[in-house]
Design a protein around this motif. Structure first.
Motif, PDB file in Angstrom:
ATOM      1  N   SER A   1      16.235 -26.106  26.361  1.00 37.56           N
ATOM      2  CA  SER A   1      17.730 -26.531  26.655  1.00 37.56           C
ATOM      3  C   SER A   1      17.786 -26.511  27.977  1.00 37.56           C
ATOM      4  N   PRO A   2      18.869 -27.435  28.098  1.00 40.59           N
ATOM      5  CA  PRO A   2      19.129 -28.087  29.608  1.00 40.59           C
ATOM      6  C   PRO A   2      19.764 -26.780  30.462  1.00 40.59           C
ATOM      7  N   GLY A   3      19.296 -26.929  31.693  1.00 39.01           N
ATOM      8  CA  GLY A   3      19.858 -26.068  32.680  1.00 39.01           C
ATOM      9  C   GLY A   3      18.769 -24.653  33.006  1.00 39.01           C
ATOM     10  N   ARG A   4      17.659 -24.656  32.283  1.00 39.74           N
ATOM     11  CA  ARG A   4      16.691 -23.735  32.541  1.00 39.74           C
ATOM     12  C   ARG A   4      16.286 -23.771  33.782  1.00 39.74           C
ATOM     13  N   THR A   5      15.970 -22.731  34.412  1.00 39.82           N
ATOM     14  CA  THR A   5      15.042 -22.786  35.650  1.00 39.82           C
ATOM     15  C   THR A   5      13.884 -21.917  35.939  1.00 39.82           C
ATOM     16  N   GLU A   6      13.951 -20.759  34.963  1.00 35.17           N
ATOM     17  CA  GLU A   6      13.066 -19.973  34.890  1.00 35.17           C
ATOM     18  C   GLU A   6      12.009 -20.220  33.962  1.00 35.17           C
ATOM     19  N   GLY A   7      10.756 -20.026  34.152  1.00 32.28           N
ATOM     20  CA  GLY A   7       9.545 -20.026  33.044  1.00 32.28           C
ATOM     21  C   GLY A   7       9.101 -21.556  32.911  1.00 32.28           C
ATOM     22  N   LEU A   8       9.662 -22.259  34.057  1.00 36.76           N
ATOM     23  CA  LEU A   8       8.952 -23.829  34.053  1.00 36.76           C
ATOM     24  C   LEU A   8       7.714 -23.812  34.902  1.00 36.76           C
ATOM     25  N   ALA A   9       7.109 -25.109  35.026  1.00 34.87           N
ATOM     26  CA  ALA A   9       5.957 -25.259  35.858  1.00 34.87           C
ATOM     27  C   ALA A   9       6.291 -24.636  37.292  1.00 34.87           C
ATOM     28  N   SER A  10       5.338 -24.153  38.021  1.00 35.20           N
ATOM     29  CA  SER A  10       5.664 -23.887  39.478  1.00 35.20           C
ATOM     30  C   SER A  10       5.975 -25.070  40.339  1.00 35.20           C
ATOM     31  N   SER A  11       5.479 -26.004  39.987  1.00 32.02           N
ATOM     32  CA  SER A  11       5.940 -27.383  40.781  1.00 32.02           C
ATOM     33  C   SER A  11       5.370 -28.613  40.018  1.00 32.02           C
ATOM     34  N   LEU A  12       6.089 -29.756  40.242  1.00 30.15           N
ATOM     35  CA  LEU A  12       5.650 -30.796  39.594  1.00 30.15           C
ATOM     36  C   LEU A  12       4.199 -31.338  40.035  1.00 30.15           C
ATOM     37  N   GLY A  13       3.605 -30.824  41.105  1.00 28.03           N
ATOM     38  CA  GLY A  13       2.275 -31.062  41.513  1.00 28.03           C
ATOM     39  C   GLY A  13       1.392 -30.508  40.379  1.00 28.03           C
ATOM     40  N   ASP A  14       1.775 -29.454  39.757  1.00 28.78           N
ATOM     41  CA  ASP A  14       0.912 -28.685  38.447  1.00 28.78           C
ATOM     42  C   ASP A  14       1.000 -29.706  37.569  1.00 28.78           C
ATOM     43  N   VAL A  15       2.168 -30.153  37.026  1.00 36.38           N
ATOM     44  CA  VAL A  15       2.526 -30.829  35.887  1.00 36.38           C
ATOM     45  C   VAL A  15       1.429 -32.301  36.163  1.00 36.38           C
TER      46      VAL A  15
ATOM     47  N   PRO B   1      10.517 -28.678  36.752  1.00 29.89           N
ATOM     48  CA  PRO B   1      11.029 -27.942  37.868  1.00 29.89           C
ATOM     49  C   PRO B   1      11.653 -29.155  38.866  1.00 29.89           C
ATOM     50  N   HIS B   2      12.873 -28.796  39.597  1.00 25.03           N
ATOM     51  CA  HIS B   2      13.304 -29.896  40.416  1.00 25.03           C
ATOM     52  C   HIS B   2      12.093 -30.421  41.500  1.00 25.03           C
ATOM     53  N   MET B   3      12.254 -31.705  41.762  1.00 17.54           N
ATOM     54  CA  MET B   3      11.361 -32.064  42.564  1.00 17.54           C
ATOM     55  C   MET B   3      11.359 -31.360  44.054  1.00 17.54           C
ATOM     56  N   TYR B   4      12.499 -30.849  44.306  1.00  9.67           N
ATOM     57  CA  TYR B   4      12.658 -30.372  45.778  1.00  9.67           C
ATOM     58  C   TYR B   4      11.804 -28.991  45.752  1.00  9.67           C
TER      59      TYR B   4
ATOM     60  N   ARG C   1       6.047 -27.955  46.120  1.00  8.60           N
ATOM     61  CA  ARG C   1       5.462 -27.761  47.429  1.00  8.60           C
ATOM     62  C   ARG C   1       3.951 -27.438  46.951  1.00  8.60           C
ATOM     63  N   PRO C   2       2.816 -27.562  47.497  1.00 11.07           N
ATOM     64  CA  PRO C   2       3.021 -29.070  48.460  1.00 11.07           C
ATOM     65  C   PRO C   2       3.302 -30.104  47.675  1.00 11.07           C
ATOM     66  N   THR C   3       3.948 -31.210  48.332  1.00 14.10           N
ATOM     67  CA  THR C   3       4.100 -32.297  47.862  1.00 14.10           C
ATOM     68  C   THR C   3       2.877 -33.138  47.575  1.00 14.10           C
ATOM     69  N   PRO C   4       2.724 -33.756  46.360  1.00 11.38           N
ATOM     70  CA  PRO C   4       1.445 -34.550  45.958  1.00 11.38           C
ATOM     71  C   PRO C   4       1.406 -35.840  47.037  1.00 11.38           C
ATOM     72  N   ARG C   5       0.212 -36.309  46.987  1.00  9.25           N
ATOM     73  CA  ARG C   5       0.173 -37.489  48.154  1.00  9.25           C
ATOM     74  C   ARG C   5       1.059 -38.535  47.566  1.00  9.25           C
TER      75      ARG C   5
ATOM     76  N   LEU D   1      12.715 -39.735  38.612  1.00 10.49           N
ATOM     77  CA  LEU D   1      12.046 -40.654  39.556  1.00 10.49           C
ATOM     78  C   LEU D   1      10.922 -40.607  40.121  1.00 10.49           C
ATOM     79  N   PHE D   2      10.675 -39.087  40.598  1.00 13.55           N
ATOM     80  CA  PHE D   2       9.507 -38.813  41.211  1.00 13.55           C
ATOM     81  C   PHE D   2       8.208 -38.709  39.986  1.00 13.55           C
ATOM     82  N   MET D   3       8.632 -38.537  38.884  1.00 19.28           N
ATOM     83  CA  MET D   3       7.347 -38.670  38.009  1.00 19.28           C
ATOM     84  C   MET D   3       7.304 -40.025  37.711  1.00 19.28           C
ATOM     85  N   LEU D   4       8.069 -40.898  37.493  1.00 19.73           N
ATOM     86  CA  LEU D   4       8.051 -42.328  37.285  1.00 19.73           C
ATOM     87  C   LEU D   4       7.193 -42.963  38.156  1.00 19.73           C
ATOM     88  N   LYS D   5       7.378 -42.369  39.631  1.00 19.73           N
ATOM     89  CA  LYS D   5       6.543 -43.224  40.690  1.00 19.73           C
ATOM     90  C   LYS D   5       5.336 -42.648  40.644  1.00 19.73           C
TER      91      LYS D   5
END
Lengths: 601, 173
Positions: free
Chosen positions: A252-266, A286-289, A292-296, A319-323
């Motif tokens: 469901s939209p708006g969820r912030t808990e229980g997601l991946a700890s970072s987009l790097g993990d994804v 999770p939000h790109m902000y 951490r650490p930010t992927p290369r 946009l981060f994921m698409l990139k």
């Protein structure tokens, strides 16, 4: 030796006559109950003999002389399509036909592999027992009418069979109260035994459910398809889910808990999942902000087998994921952009820029832009903008790579128009090879609905595109759209919904004089009433749409323009002789009159 | 259509480039058919391999009538040279695909003939034909009541009263 009818009759009329008449067992002085007892014994013995006779007869029938494996094969075919969630599957009737069929069916374990727990306890237990150790499909769909005891029993029974489950489908839309949800959560947490045969796991929950840390004891080597709805704590860092073909996580939209700890993990997970063909990550990133650490910056995850990608998150995250993702140009991409917010001016440019490689695939297909405005109800207002790249071979659609942009929570009319203009700007800038434009309008007329769009809105939105050769308009908002479409002087294909469409909120073009685009060569009309009255050609009075239509086509024909194809779907007219006339006179080369409504094109 | 010649003796004619097989039906009809037509039959293929091993060629005796055998040959001739999914050892599970249009017409025969064809196809190990016949039979009884199934396929209710009402069978229908 075979006994023919006459011999059989002779036997029963002579040798067996005394037995049938009870002459050897009945004495006149016997009490009636004794006579009845003896008669019953005779009857039972005769029934047994008859039964034996039937079985011998059955054994001689052609169907019974087929090898059991063929009978089982026939039953397997009957067992498909799969049984519905509720009620007895019809194919089970075969077990009641005769004793041989029952034996074959009960002993053929694969026949019972589809265990639907909606059929009731006795059925599911019988299926599980008869399936023995063959790979089974466990299908549980909890319903409001199911008691807690039922849910508990199902869950308990299921756990015993995880070791030979090939598919597990568990659905609970949360109609039970919290106690029921907790039962499901507890069950899920107990899925910690190895699942060596499991290929497909589907958990559709109407409430939040946490994935156990030790899911299947980290052992599910055959698992290829994972579909999770409202399941949190997906093991992004675990290595046992690395051969997936399908990964669908939706929350469901708006969820912030229980997601991946970072987009790097994804991204790391995806990097080690090159077999993925379908990837849906909806409101689970999770939000790109928070990454951490930010992927290369140059990190690219190649998903070379991917055919379908859905990403839904806030714009920077998408946009981060698409990139960082590289997918085949033929893949269908659907993007859900949640709450574009105030600074959405570069949304389209950002998206098109991120997908520039995708959109400039070589060989470069024509681009076909589909602009869809959906406003189905006040509770969930959203827009969908789709960019389709369709490939045609000899005029036939052969492939539909697709990009869909979906904007949610935009309810303000002015914001919509602004977004449309931004979209058009982006089209001007980045999609110069546009060849097809589809405009579909849905929505109510209340509270800033589509009907409020003016001609200027449309003209601004649709801009003149000389190279556009196909236009599709549905649920049009009256003359404004009609005139706006006239901007497409080069269009040769015009498709248009007539009256009768549920979403039409203003007089559609059909209420005006008929005017087809000058270069139009193919026309589809759907649900048009040709008896409808329209203004007459001389500006005074009215005439039927059919007459106006014919008049216009004849005028075009006189000026050298022929309509190559006319398709009418679900249209009405007092008679269709005029259609034959158009064809006979060569005004229309090909006419296709269909009662049903087919998908366009 | 292939050359199918009925002969009265058991001599196999021809040893040229197109090899011929002699099939003998249960009604003692001798049917000569090109080998590659029957290559869809694993049974026949194995027999032919046996011939090659012994360098001798024999008639292949089959336990079904020439009428049925000719139908099977007609099927094999139609699909000569075609790859059929069902003949593949790793074929999709049964019931996936509908009966092909040609097969539907080919199998538009009476019940007994259909059952004889499937039995022959099973004997000859022609999976695709077994599959098509099985689907045709399944289509005959799909959605029918128990009584209707019995009537369609000519079987009798041979359950004892106990079998019909036993608790263990209550979940079977």
């Amino acid at each position: 030796m075979a006994v023919d009818g006459s011999e059989a009759s002779t036997f029963w009329a002579s040798s067996a006559r005394s037995r049938l008449a009870f002459l050897h067992v009945v004495r006149l002085d016997d009490p009636p109950e004794v006579i009845l007892q003896r008669a019953d014994r005779e009857f039972n013995a005769a029934a047994a003999a008859l039964l034996m006779h039937r079985r011998r007869r059955n054994a001689s029938s052609l169907i019974s002389r087929l090898p059991p494996e063929i009978l089982a094969h026939i039953f397997s075919i009957l067992a498909k399509p799969l049984p519905t969630h509720r009620g007895r599957p019809g194919w089970v009737q075969v077990t009641w036909v005769c004793s041989q069929w029952r034996t074959v069916a009960l002993e053929y374990a694969p026949l019972w592999h589809q265990v639907s727990f909606g059929m009731g306890r006795r059925w599911s237990e019988a299926f599980l027992s008869r399936a023995k150790s063959v790979p089974i499909h466990i299908d549980i769909d909890n319903r409001p009418e199911d008691s807690f005891a039922t849910v508990k029993r199902r869950n308990k029974l299921t756990l015993k069979h995880i070791s030979h489950a090939k598919k597990i489908y568990y659905s609970d839309l949360g109609n039970l109260c919290d106690v029921g949800a907790n039962l499901v959560r507890e069950w899920f947490q107990k899925l910690t035994t190895p699942a060596p045969l499991l290929e497909d796991l589907c958990m559709g929950m109407g409430f939040e459910c946490s994935m156990p840390q030790n899911l299947f004891n980290q052992s599910a080597p055959m698992l290829r398809h994972v579909n999770l709805v409202n399941v949190i704590h997906f093991p992004w860092r675990s290595s046992f889910l690395r051969n997936l073909v399908t990964l669908n996580i939706m929350m469901s939209p708006g969820r912030t808990e229980g997601l991946a700890s970072s987009l790097g993990d994804v991204l790391d997970f995806l990097e080690q999942s090159p077999t993925l063909e379908r990837l849906h990550l909806i409101n689970c990133l999770p939000h790109m902000y928070r990454t951490r650490p930010t992927p290369r910056p140059d990190k690219t995850v190649l998903l070379q087998r991917l055919a379908y990608l859905i990403l839904s998150a806030d714009i920077p995250t998408v946009l981060f994921m698409l990139k960082h993702l590289s997918v085949p140009h033929s893949a269908t991409i659907k993007l859900g952009l949640v709450r574009p917010g105030q600074d959405s001016s570069n949304v389209f440019r950002g998206i098109f820029s991120a997908l520039s490689g995708h959109l400039s695939a070589s060989p470069k297909p024509d681009f076909h832009v589909e602009f869809i405005c959906n406003d189905p109800d006040e509770d969930e207002t959203y827009w969908e903008l789709q960019i389709k790249t369709r490939r045609y071979a000899d005029g036939t659609l052969v492939n539909t790579p697709l990009l869909v942009l979906s904007f949610r929570t935009i309810s303000d009319h002015a914001a919509r128009c602004e977004l449309m203009h931004l979209f058009c700007d982006a089209l001007d800038a980045d999609l110069g090879n546009l060849r097809y434009l589809q405009v579909r309008m849905h929505g109510s007329s209340q509270d800033g609905g589509i009907a409020r769009l003016t001609q200027q809105d449309w003209v601004a939105m649709l801009r003149t595109k000389d190279d556009v050769r196909a236009v599709y308009a549905e649920g049009a908002s009256g003359a404004a759209l009609c005139q706006a479409l006239a901007m497409f002087r080069g269009a040769t294909y015009w498709y248009w919904h007539g009256p009768g469409h549920a979403s039409v909120t203003a007089p559609p073009p059909v209420g005006r004089r008929v005017h087809l685009l000058p270069k139009l060569s193919s026309l589809i009309l759907q649900r048009v009433d040709f008896d409808h009255l329209v203004p007459a050609g001389d500006g005074e009075g009215t005439m039927s749409l059919q007459a106006s239509f014919c008049q216009h086509l004849k005028a075009r024909h006189a000026s050298g323009t022929v309509l190559e194809t006319l398709r009418l779907r679900g249209c009405t007219s007092g008679d269709w002789n005029w259609l034959e006339g158009l064809k006979r006179e060569g005004i229309v080369r090909s006419v296709d009159l269909l009662e049903d409504l087919l998908e366009f094109p | 259509m292939p050359t199918i010649v009925s002969v009265d003796d058991s001599t196999v004619p021809g040893e040229g480039s197109s090899r011929l097989l002699l099939l003998v039906s249960s009604d003692n009809k001798h049917i000569v058919v090109e080998e590659d037509i029957m290559s869809r039959s694993r049974f026949i293929s194995k027999q032919v391999e046996g011939f090659e091993a012994t360098s001798q060629r024999h008639a292949i005796l089959l336990p079904f009538s020439s009428f049925v055998l000719n139908k099977v040959i007609e099927y094999c001739s139609h699909y000569r040279g075609y790859y059929l999914l069902e003949d593949d050892p790793d074929a999709a599970p049964p019931g996936r695909s509908p009966v092909r249009e040609w097969d539907q017409e080919f199998l538009d025969v009476d019940r007994n003939m259909l059952l004889r064809i499937i039995k022959a196809a099973h004997y000859l190990e022609i999976k695709s034909l077994v599959g098509s016949c099985a689907r045709a039979i399944a289509d005959m009884i799909r959605g029918k009541t128990t009584e209707e199934m019995r009537e369609i396929l000519g079987v009798e209710n041979d359950f004892t009263p106990e079998e019909e009402h036993s608790p263990s069978s209550k979940c079977t229908g």
